[in-house]
Write an enzyme that holds these catalytic residues in place. Structure first.
Site, PDB file in Angstrom:
ATOM      1  CD  GLN A  54      -3.212  -1.031   1.886  1.00 58.62           C
ATOM      2  OE1 GLN A  54      -4.272  -1.463   1.443  1.00 58.62           O
ATOM      3  NE2 GLN A  54      -3.131  -0.431   3.054  1.00 58.62           N
ATOM      4  CB  SER A  80       4.021   6.318   4.779  1.00 54.58           C
ATOM      5  OG  SER A  80       4.219   5.630   5.996  1.00 54.58           O
ATOM      6  CG  ASP A  81      -0.934   1.471   4.726  1.00 55.12           C
ATOM      7  OD1 ASP A  81      -1.869   2.280   4.875  1.00 55.12           O
ATOM      8  OD2 ASP A  81      -1.049   0.249   4.897  1.00 55.12           O
ATOM      9  CB  THR A  82       0.677   3.266   9.983  1.00 54.15           C
ATOM     10  OG1 THR A  82       1.828   4.045   9.620  1.00 54.15           O
ATOM     11  CG2 THR A  82       0.890   2.711  11.396  1.00 54.15           C
ATOM     12  N   GLY A 117       4.762   0.720   6.584  1.00 53.07           N
ATOM     13  CA  GLY A 117       5.484   0.508   5.334  1.00 53.07           C
ATOM     14  C   GLY A 117       5.809   1.848   4.709  1.00 53.07           C
TER      15      GLY A 117
END
Length: 198
Positions: A54, A80-82, A117
């Site tokens: 993602q 960014s993905d959390t 990520g």
């Protein structure tokens, strides 16, 4: 300075104010741009694979100014993905108050992982990685959960809490990167960005 090449332009493909604040800590100039990527937290892959996929999708779907597109080798796009993961199950943003309370009850008195990520796009050289932080919660009473959810803070947070806000009250301790839990592991991102212009 992070960049040896001061002409390098940085674009953050995120509307998150928390990521903007974290990137500001690096002391570099950047521009926030929208991304047309749609998240799909129900994809049947491991959590770390999901956030990397993602993050890369967000970076690739960033809507850049025409000047940046024309000089792609002189710009870096950050995606960014959390997510919050418990026993390899992804806990996304709660849809309502009831779901927020349910998530917090599940996390109460337990340890979970927050996985962020990050994708850095510079020309045709994608750099994709993830950061895992273990977060330990106190045993929470129903009254504590109700009071926290009533603040409204859990509404747009993965796992129904924000460690940088009132949700800090829920956290007993962490093992790993604090900034990654907030949304962007800037200590890693800074070094990755510096390596791009070496």
């Amino acid at each position: 300075m992070i960049f040896k090449d001061q002409s390098m332009k940085v674009f953050l493909a995120s509307s998150s104010p928390r990521r903007r604040e974290l990137l500001d800590q690096l002391g570099i100039e950047f521009t926030v741009v929208p991304s047309t990527y749609e998240e799909h937290n129900d994809t049947p892959v491991l959590p770390w694979q999901l956030v990397e996929r993602q993050a890369l999708g967000k970076a690739k779907a960033a809507v850049l100014p025409a000047t940046a597109v024309a000089t792609a080798e002189k710009c870096v796009v950050i995606g960014s993905d959390t997510i919050v993961a418990l026993d390899n199950k992804v806990l996304g943003k709660p849809h309502d108050v009831a779901e927020a309370k349910a998530m917090l009850r599940v996390l109460s008195g337990r340890s979970h992982e927050v996985i962020t990520g990050v994708a850095l796009l510079c020309g045709d050289r994608p750099e994709v990685f993830h950061c895992v932080t273990k977060v330990n919660f106190y045993d929470l009473t129903d009254e504590e959960i109700d009071a926290y959810v009533a603040t409204g803070e859990p509404a747009d947070k993965a796992g129904a809490y924000g460690i940088q806000g009132k949700g800090a009250y829920l956290v007993k301790g962490i093992e790993g990167s604090y900034t990654s839990v907030v949304g962007l592991p800037v200590e890693i991102v800074a070094r990755k960005l510096a390596a791009i212009t070496k």
